[in-house]
Design a protein around this motif. Structure first.
Motif, PDB file in Angstrom:
ATOM      1  N   GLY A  33       2.021   2.024  -3.217  1.00  0.00           N
ATOM      2  CA  GLY A  33       1.143   2.036  -4.451  1.00  0.00           C
ATOM      3  C   GLY A  33       0.644   3.579  -4.820  1.00  0.00           C
ATOM      4  O   GLY A  33       1.164   4.486  -4.445  1.00  0.00           O
ATOM      5  N   PRO A  34      -0.315   3.679  -5.672  1.00  0.00           N
ATOM      6  CA  PRO A  34      -0.581   4.501  -6.419  1.00  0.00           C
ATOM      7  C   PRO A  34      -1.515   5.743  -5.386  1.00  0.00           C
ATOM      8  O   PRO A  34      -1.854   6.967  -6.128  1.00  0.00           O
ATOM      9  CB  PRO A  34      -1.546   4.386  -7.801  1.00  0.00           C
ATOM     10  CG  PRO A  34      -2.072   3.027  -7.127  1.00  0.00           C
ATOM     11  CD  PRO A  34      -1.165   2.248  -6.180  1.00  0.00           C
ATOM     12  N   ASP A  35      -2.023   5.291  -4.429  1.00  0.00           N
ATOM     13  CA  ASP A  35      -2.858   6.052  -3.663  1.00  0.00           C
ATOM     14  C   ASP A  35      -2.088   7.592  -3.401  1.00  0.00           C
ATOM     15  O   ASP A  35      -1.086   7.624  -3.190  1.00  0.00           O
ATOM     16  CB  ASP A  35      -3.037   5.616  -2.412  1.00  0.00           C
ATOM     17  CG  ASP A  35      -4.204   6.349  -1.607  1.00  0.00           C
ATOM     18  OD1 ASP A  35      -5.246   6.001  -1.859  1.00  0.00           O
ATOM     19  OD2 ASP A  35      -3.887   7.373  -0.820  1.00  0.00           O
ATOM     20  N   PRO A  36      -3.031   8.648  -3.575  1.00  0.00           N
ATOM     21  CA  PRO A  36      -2.468   9.993  -3.594  1.00  0.00           C
ATOM     22  C   PRO A  36      -1.616  10.214  -2.273  1.00  0.00           C
ATOM     23  O   PRO A  36      -0.543  11.040  -1.966  1.00  0.00           O
ATOM     24  CB  PRO A  36      -3.610  11.205  -3.597  1.00  0.00           C
ATOM     25  CG  PRO A  36      -4.613  10.082  -4.488  1.00  0.00           C
ATOM     26  CD  PRO A  36      -4.340   8.706  -4.126  1.00  0.00           C
ATOM     27  N   LEU A  37      -2.382   9.675  -1.151  1.00  0.00           N
ATOM     28  CA  LEU A  37      -1.505   9.788   0.367  1.00  0.00           C
ATOM     29  C   LEU A  37      -0.237   9.038   0.244  1.00  0.00           C
ATOM     30  O   LEU A  37       0.622   9.704   0.795  1.00  0.00           O
ATOM     31  CB  LEU A  37      -2.511   9.355   1.430  1.00  0.00           C
ATOM     32  CG  LEU A  37      -1.985   9.490   2.847  1.00  0.00           C
ATOM     33  CD1 LEU A  37      -1.546  10.894   2.977  1.00  0.00           C
ATOM     34  CD2 LEU A  37      -2.795   8.890   3.877  1.00  0.00           C
ATOM     35  N   ALA A  38      -0.130   8.065  -0.205  1.00  0.00           N
ATOM     36  CA  ALA A  38       0.848   7.307  -0.488  1.00  0.00           C
ATOM     37  C   ALA A  38       1.928   7.969  -0.905  1.00  0.00           C
ATOM     38  O   ALA A  38       3.299   7.922  -0.550  1.00  0.00           O
ATOM     39  CB  ALA A  38       0.783   5.830  -0.804  1.00  0.00           C
ATOM     40  N   ALA A  39       1.748   8.525  -2.016  1.00  0.00           N
ATOM     41  CA  ALA A  39       2.701   9.258  -3.107  1.00  0.00           C
ATOM     42  C   ALA A  39       3.066  10.657  -2.223  1.00  0.00           C
ATOM     43  O   ALA A  39       4.359  10.530  -2.161  1.00  0.00           O
ATOM     44  CB  ALA A  39       1.941   9.631  -4.420  1.00  0.00           C
ATOM     45  N   LYS A  40       2.335  11.235  -1.446  1.00  0.00           N
ATOM     46  CA  LYS A  40       2.588  12.327  -0.741  1.00  0.00           C
ATOM     47  C   LYS A  40       3.773  12.162   0.396  1.00  0.00           C
ATOM     48  O   LYS A  40       4.666  12.718   0.467  1.00  0.00           O
ATOM     49  CB  LYS A  40       1.509  13.018  -0.154  1.00  0.00           C
ATOM     50  CG  LYS A  40       0.739  13.672  -0.953  1.00  0.00           C
ATOM     51  CD  LYS A  40      -0.297  14.720  -0.328  1.00  0.00           C
ATOM     52  CE  LYS A  40      -0.988  15.594  -1.369  1.00  0.00           C
ATOM     53  NZ  LYS A  40      -2.127  16.337  -0.443  1.00  0.00           N
ATOM     54  N   LEU A  71       0.936  -1.353  -0.005  1.00  0.00           N
ATOM     55  CA  LEU A  71       0.044  -0.135  -0.039  1.00  0.00           C
ATOM     56  C   LEU A  71       0.920   1.272   0.111  1.00  0.00           C
ATOM     57  O   LEU A  71       0.588   2.473  -0.800  1.00  0.00           O
ATOM     58  CB  LEU A  71      -0.877  -0.041   1.267  1.00  0.00           C
ATOM     59  CG  LEU A  71      -1.927  -1.135   1.334  1.00  0.00           C
ATOM     60  CD1 LEU A  71      -2.658  -1.113   2.766  1.00  0.00           C
ATOM     61  CD2 LEU A  71      -3.151  -0.689   0.176  1.00  0.00           C
ATOM     62  N   ARG A  86      -7.892   4.772   6.080  1.00  0.00           N
ATOM     63  CA  ARG A  86      -8.738   4.426   4.577  1.00  0.00           C
ATOM     64  C   ARG A  86      -7.669   3.678   3.897  1.00  0.00           C
ATOM     65  O   ARG A  86      -7.791   2.378   3.365  1.00  0.00           O
ATOM     66  CB  ARG A  86      -9.123   5.571   3.761  1.00  0.00           C
ATOM     67  CG  ARG A  86      -9.887   5.208   2.235  1.00  0.00           C
ATOM     68  CD  ARG A  86     -10.388   6.202   1.637  1.00  0.00           C
ATOM     69  NE  ARG A  86      -9.267   7.211   1.548  1.00  0.00           N
ATOM     70  CZ  ARG A  86      -8.189   6.969   0.448  1.00  0.00           C
ATOM     71  NH1 ARG A  86      -8.173   5.882  -0.191  1.00  0.00           N
ATOM     72  NH2 ARG A  86      -7.290   8.052   0.383  1.00  0.00           N
ATOM     73  N   LEU A  87      -6.403   4.314   3.900  1.00  0.00           N
ATOM     74  CA  LEU A  87      -5.408   3.695   3.148  1.00  0.00           C
ATOM     75  C   LEU A  87      -4.893   2.522   3.731  1.00  0.00           C
ATOM     76  O   LEU A  87      -4.589   1.521   2.907  1.00  0.00           O
ATOM     77  CB  LEU A  87      -4.237   4.693   2.785  1.00  0.00           C
ATOM     78  CG  LEU A  87      -2.882   4.399   2.176  1.00  0.00           C
ATOM     79  CD1 LEU A  87      -3.390   3.542   0.704  1.00  0.00           C
ATOM     80  CD2 LEU A  87      -2.075   5.262   2.129  1.00  0.00           C
ATOM     81  N   LEU A 122      -7.817   9.976   6.447  1.00  0.00           N
ATOM     82  CA  LEU A 122      -7.047   9.250   5.065  1.00  0.00           C
ATOM     83  C   LEU A 122      -6.120   8.050   5.164  1.00  0.00           C
ATOM     84  O   LEU A 122      -6.084   7.055   4.546  1.00  0.00           O
ATOM     85  CB  LEU A 122      -6.586  10.365   4.319  1.00  0.00           C
ATOM     86  CG  LEU A 122      -7.043  11.534   3.742  1.00  0.00           C
ATOM     87  CD1 LEU A 122      -6.165  12.618   3.367  1.00  0.00           C
ATOM     88  CD2 LEU A 122      -8.082  11.110   2.692  1.00  0.00           C
TER      89      LEU A 122
END
Length: 750
Positions: free
Chosen positions: A281-288, A278, A355-356, A352
Motif C-alpha cells: 500500500g501507499p503508507d510512507p513506511l511501507a514504501a520505505k 498493507l 500502526r501500519l 510506526l
C-alpha cells in the motif's frame, strides 16, 4: 655460599663448547636434576625411580660466569646476551631467562622418549594423548602447523607427561610470545619450545617451571592454580558474586542462544492477505520498506497470492525485518556513530510498524518477535526453567525487544548482550556485522600495527584487529547506551578471552602481548564493575581470563575450520549447514554426524582430561562453543552430555520460535539433571580425577567439599564398588545428600 661450579670442566667457564655429558646437578630428597647449561639438555631422577630424559638440548650456546650453590645455579649465554637462573625448591624446578637484546631463543627439544605413557595437553578443556597413538600422531603435527601459540592455542600455558607412578609437568609462567612445535617422531610425538624476545617484551623474563608429581594427572594444572593465587590473579566465583550479585544467577543455569531477534516473526501474522495488502500500500513506511527490498524479495511480493506459501511468508518477513533494521541503523550509524541516540530509531519504527501492520498481526504488540520475545520467555517459565542464561545473537535484538529483555530479567534469567570490539571495519562496509561498526576514528587509529609496519587484518581478513586500550572509550560509551536502553543484565565480549593477542608497534602506544592481554581483561572487568553484572567471553583461556564469570568454547572448541566437508561441501553428510535463515541458521540447528577424526579427538572419553576445570572450576563457568550445542552432533550426543555432567559444566542449546516446541523437552531434561549438581558444586574446586577401569571409560571427578561424580561412558554396565552403573550413566554422590543416578537415555530425545 655461591661458588664457581667445580663439577664442570674449566673449559665451560671459559666459554668453550662443552661435551654432551657435562652438566650441573641440583638435588634434594625429592629428586635430582641434571642440566647441561650450554644446551639445556635436561634429565631428572625422582626418588626411587629411573632417570628420565626431558629435553635432548638445543644447539649449544657459549657459556660463561657459571655459578652454583646447593640447589641453584646461574650462568650466561653468548657473552651476557642472555642470563639463566635455575632453582630447585621441593618439587619445582624453576628456569628463568633474561635477555639484553631481541631474538628468538630455542629452549626445549623434548623427544618421543620423554613422553612416557601419555602427553597431557590443554587443547581447550584438556586432552590425554596416549603414547604411540596413530590417531593423534597423524592429526596433531598438522593441527599445530608452525607451532602452537601458548596463550591462544592452549587454554592453559602448560603440558605434562604421564609416567604411571610419576608425572612431570611444564608450566610456562610467561605464556606470551612462545611457540610449541609438535612433530611426529617414530610412532610417537616430539615437542619443541621457543620464545621470542622483541623490543616490546624484552624486559619480561621467560620463566619455566617443571613440576614433579606422583600419578596425579591434574598436578600441573593444580600447581598453576596455586601460582595464580600466589600472584593475586585468581578470583573465585564467590568473589565475583559478591562484586556482581547477578553472577549468582549463573549457578544452575543452562545456556541458551535465542535466534530471531528482529521486530517480527512469521507467527505474528494472523491475516496474510491483509499484511500483504498493507505492505503493497501507499503508507510512507511501507514504501520505505519496499524500497530496501532486494530483487528476490520484490519478486516474491509481486507474485504472492492471498495465501502465500511457506517460502513466500518466510522471504517476505525476512525482507521486512531487514528493511526495518536498515531504516533503524540509518538513524545512528555512520562515520561517527551516535551511541546516545542509538535506541530512538528502533522505538520510533516499532510504533510506526504497529500502526501500519497492527490490523494484520496478532494482538498485544509487546509479544511480537521470534526467539527473543515475551512469548518465548513465557514458554520457558511455563516449562519450569528457573535458571537460564539467554543470549541474543547480537545486541541489536535488545533494541527491538526491550520488553522481552525485561520479561527475562523479571523471570530471574540472565539476559545477555553479545558484543565485540576486537575487529573494526571501515564505515559503510558490512553493516550487518554490527559489532565491528565502531566509527571512522576507531578504524583509522586503533588498528594493531605489526613489526613490519602493516596493519593486522581483522577476523576473516576484514578490517583491522584493534588495541583494547584504544577502543575502550568506545566500549564504555556503547555499553553504557545499550545497558540503559535494553536492560541486559549480563554481557558477552566476544574474543577477548581467547588468548589471541598481538604485539602492537603503533607509534605512541607500543603494546606487547602481555599488555594487550591485560587490556582485554581491563575492559571485561570494567563492564562487570560498571554495571555490576556477570561478563563472559569466548574460550576463557587462562592468559586472558580475569574479569569473566563464564566462557563459551572451552568444553568443545571450534574444530575442522578448514575442512571442506564441514564448511563448504553441501553434499557431504557432515556439512554443518548454511548460515541461513537468520531466524534459525542451519549451521546451528541442523543435526549432523561428526566426521572422524574430530569425533574421537574431541569427544571420545579416553582422550579427555579436565585440566581447565582443575584450575578454574569454582571461578569460570564454561560451555561448548556456540557452534556446537548439545543437539548438533548425532553421534556425539551421549559422550558430550556425560562429560558435561562429569565436569559439572552447563549444557548449551540453540532455540528459535519455530524450534521451541520440539527442543524444549530436551532442555527441560538437561536442566533437571544439571541444575541440582551445579547448585552444590559450582563454587567448589575440582580436586581430583581418576580412571576407574583399564579402558578409561569409567571416570570420576572429585570436588573440594568431598562430592564425587562417576560416569560410565561405555555401552555396557560397569561395576563401581558395590554398585553397577548402567551404560552411559552418571552416579552423583554429593556431600550431605543421597546418591543419585542419571541416565543419558532419559534425556536422549528423538
Amino acid at each position: 655460599m655461591t661458588r664457581l661450579i667445580k663439577i664442570l670442566p674449566l673449559a665451560a667457564v671459559w666459554g668453550i663448547s662443552l661435551p654432551a655429558w657435562a652438566g650441573l646437578v641440583l638435588q634434594n630428597p625429592e629428586w635430582k636434576v641434571e642440566l647441561e647449561p650450554a644446551t639445556l639438555a635436561l634429565k631428572v631422577t625422582a626418588a626411587g625411580e629411573p632417570a628420565r630424559p626431558v629435553s635432548d638440548g638445543v644447539p649449544a650456546r657459549k657459556v660463561s660466569a657459571l655459578r652454583q650453590d646447593d640447589q641453584s645455579a646461574d650462568w650466561q649465554w653468548d657473552d651476557g646476551r642472555y642470563r639463566w637462573e635455575a632453582r630447585l625448591s621441593g618439587r619445582d624446578l624453576t628456569l628463568i631467562l633474561n635477555a639484553k637484546a631481541p631474538g628468538r631463543v630455542e629452549l626445549l627439544r623434548q623427544p618421543a622418549a620423554a613422553m612416557g605413557k601419555g602427553l597431557l595437553l590443554p587443547l581447550a578443556e584438556g586432552s590425554y594423548i596416549p603414547g604411540g597413538s596413530k590417531l593423534w600422531r597423524d592429526f596433531l603435527p598438522g593441527f599445530a602447523g608452525g607451532g602452537l601459540d601458548t596463550s591462544e592455542n592452549l587454554s592453559l600455558p602448560l603440558w605434562g607427561m604421564d609416567y604411571g607412578r610419576r608425572s612431570l609437568h611444564w608450566l610456562l609462567l610467561e605464556p606470551f610470545n612462545n611457540q610449541l612445535a609438535i612433530r611426529a617422531d617414530g610412532s610417537n610425538l616430539a615437542l619443541g619450545l621457543s620464545h621470542e624476545f622483541n623490543p616490546l617484551n624484552q624486559q619480561r623474563p621467560m620463566t619455566l617451571l617443571l613440576r614433579l608429581a606422583d600419578d596425579n594427572l591434574l598436578a600441573g594444572a593444580q600447581r598453576y592454580r596455586q601460582w595464580l593465587i600466589e600472584q593475586g590473579r585468581y578470583q573465585t566465583l564467590a568473589d565475583k558474586i559478591q562484586a556482581q550479585p547477578d553472577t549468582a544467577k549463573l549457578i544452575g543455569a543452562s545456556h541458551v542462544y535465542l535466534w530471531g531477534n528482529n521486530l517480527l516473526d512469521v507467527s505474528d501474522v494472523r491475516d496474510w492477505p491483509a499484511f500483504i495488502k498493507l505492505l503493497r500500500g501507499p503508507d510512507p513506511l511501507a514504501a520505505k520498506l519496499r524500497g530496501r527490498f532486494d530483487a528476490e524479495a520484490g519478486k516474491v511480493l509481486r507474485q504472492a497470492g492471498a495465501k502465500p506459501d511457506h517460502y513466500q511468508q518466510r522471504a517476505l518477513m525476512e525482507a521486512v525485518n531487514q528493511a526495518l533494521t536498515a531504516e533503524a541503523r540509518a538513524g545512528w550509524l555512520g562515520k561517527k556513530p551516535d551511541w546516545e541516540r542509538m535506541a530512538a530509531p528502533y522505538l520510533r519504527l516499532r510504533a510506526l510498524a504497529e500502526r501500519l501492520f497492527g490490523p494484520a498481526l496478532r494482538p498485544d504488540a509487546s509479544r511480537w518477535g521470534g526467539g527473543l520475545s515475551r512469548k518465548t520467555i513465557t514458554a520457558l517459565q511455563a516449562a519450569g526453567l528457573k535458571r537460564l542464561w539467554l543470549g541474543a545473537d547480537n545486541w541489536e535484538g535488545g533494541l527491538w525487544q526491550p520488553q522481552a529483555v525485561k520479561a527475562g530479567v523479571d523471570a530471574g534469567y540472565l539476559m545477555t548482550a553479545y558484543d565485540s570490539y576486537e575487529t573494526a571495519l571501515k564505515p559503510g562496509y558490512r553493516e550487518d556485522w554490527l559489532t565491528a561498526q565502531q566509527g571512522e576514528a576507531i578504524f583509522r587509529d586503533c588498528g594493531v600495527t605489526l613489526a613490519n609496519g602493516k596493519k593486522k587484518a581483522g577476523f576473516q581478513q576484514s578490517g583491522y584487529y584493534t588495541n583494547p586500550d584504544c577502543v575502550r572509550d568506545t566500549l564504555q560509551q556503547r555499553t553504557r547506551a545499550l545497558h540503559a536502553a535494553t536492560g541486559f543484565n549480563s554481557w558477552f565480549l566476544d574474543a577477548y578471552a581467547t588468548g589471541m593477542v598481538f604485539d602492537d608497534y603503533t607509534s605512541g602506544r607500543q603494546t606487547g602481548k602481555a599488555e594487550m592481554a591485560a587490556g582485554y581483561e581491563k575492559s571485561m572487568q570494567w563492564v562487570a564493575n560498571a554495571y555490576r553484572l556477570p561478563v563472559g567471553s569466548e574460550m576463557g583461556n587462562a592468559a586472558t581470563s580475569r574479569g569473566i564469570a563464564f566462557a563459551h568454547g572451552m568444553q568443545v572448541p571450534v574444530m575442522g575450520w578448514g575442512d571442506a566437508d564441514l564448511q563448504k561441501n553441501k553434499q557431504s553428510p557432515y556439512f554443518l549447514g548454511r548460515w541461513y535463515p537468520s531466524n534459525q541458521p542451519e549451521t546451528f540447528f541442523k543435526k549432523v554426524p561428526l566426521k572422524q577424526p574430530y569425533r574421537d579427538l574431541y569427544f571420545s572419553a579416553p582422550y579427555r582430561l579436565p585440566l581447565y576445570q582443575a584450575v578454574f572450576h569454582g571461578s569460570v563457568i564454561t560451555t561448548n562453543h556456540w557452534l556446537y550445542d548439545n543437539l548438533k552432533f548425532s553421534n556425539a550426543y551421549a559422550d558430550n552430555l556425560l562429560a558435561q555432567w562429569l565436569y559439572n559444566v552447563p549444557p548449551l542449546f540453540h532455540l528459535s520460535a519455530a524450534s521451541l516446541k520440539a527442543r524444549l523437552p530436551q532442555l527441560q531434561c538437561a536442566d533437571r539433571a544439571f541444575r541440582p549438581l551445579h547448585e552444590q558444586l559450582a563454587t567448589q574446586a575440582l580436586t581430583g580425577f581418576a580412571w576407574l577401569n583399564a579402558e578409561h571409560t569409567l571416570q570420576q571427578t572429585r570436588f573440594a567439599d568431598g562430592s564425587r561424580l562417576t560416569a560410565n561412558f561405555a555401552a555396557e554396565p560397569a561395576v563401581h564398588g558395590k554398585q553397577t552403573l548402567p551404560p552411559q550413566s552418571l552416579l552423583a554422590e554429593l556431600a550431605g545428600q543421597s546418591s543419585r543416578l542419571l541416565l543419558v537415555a532419559d534425556c536422549a530425545g528423538k
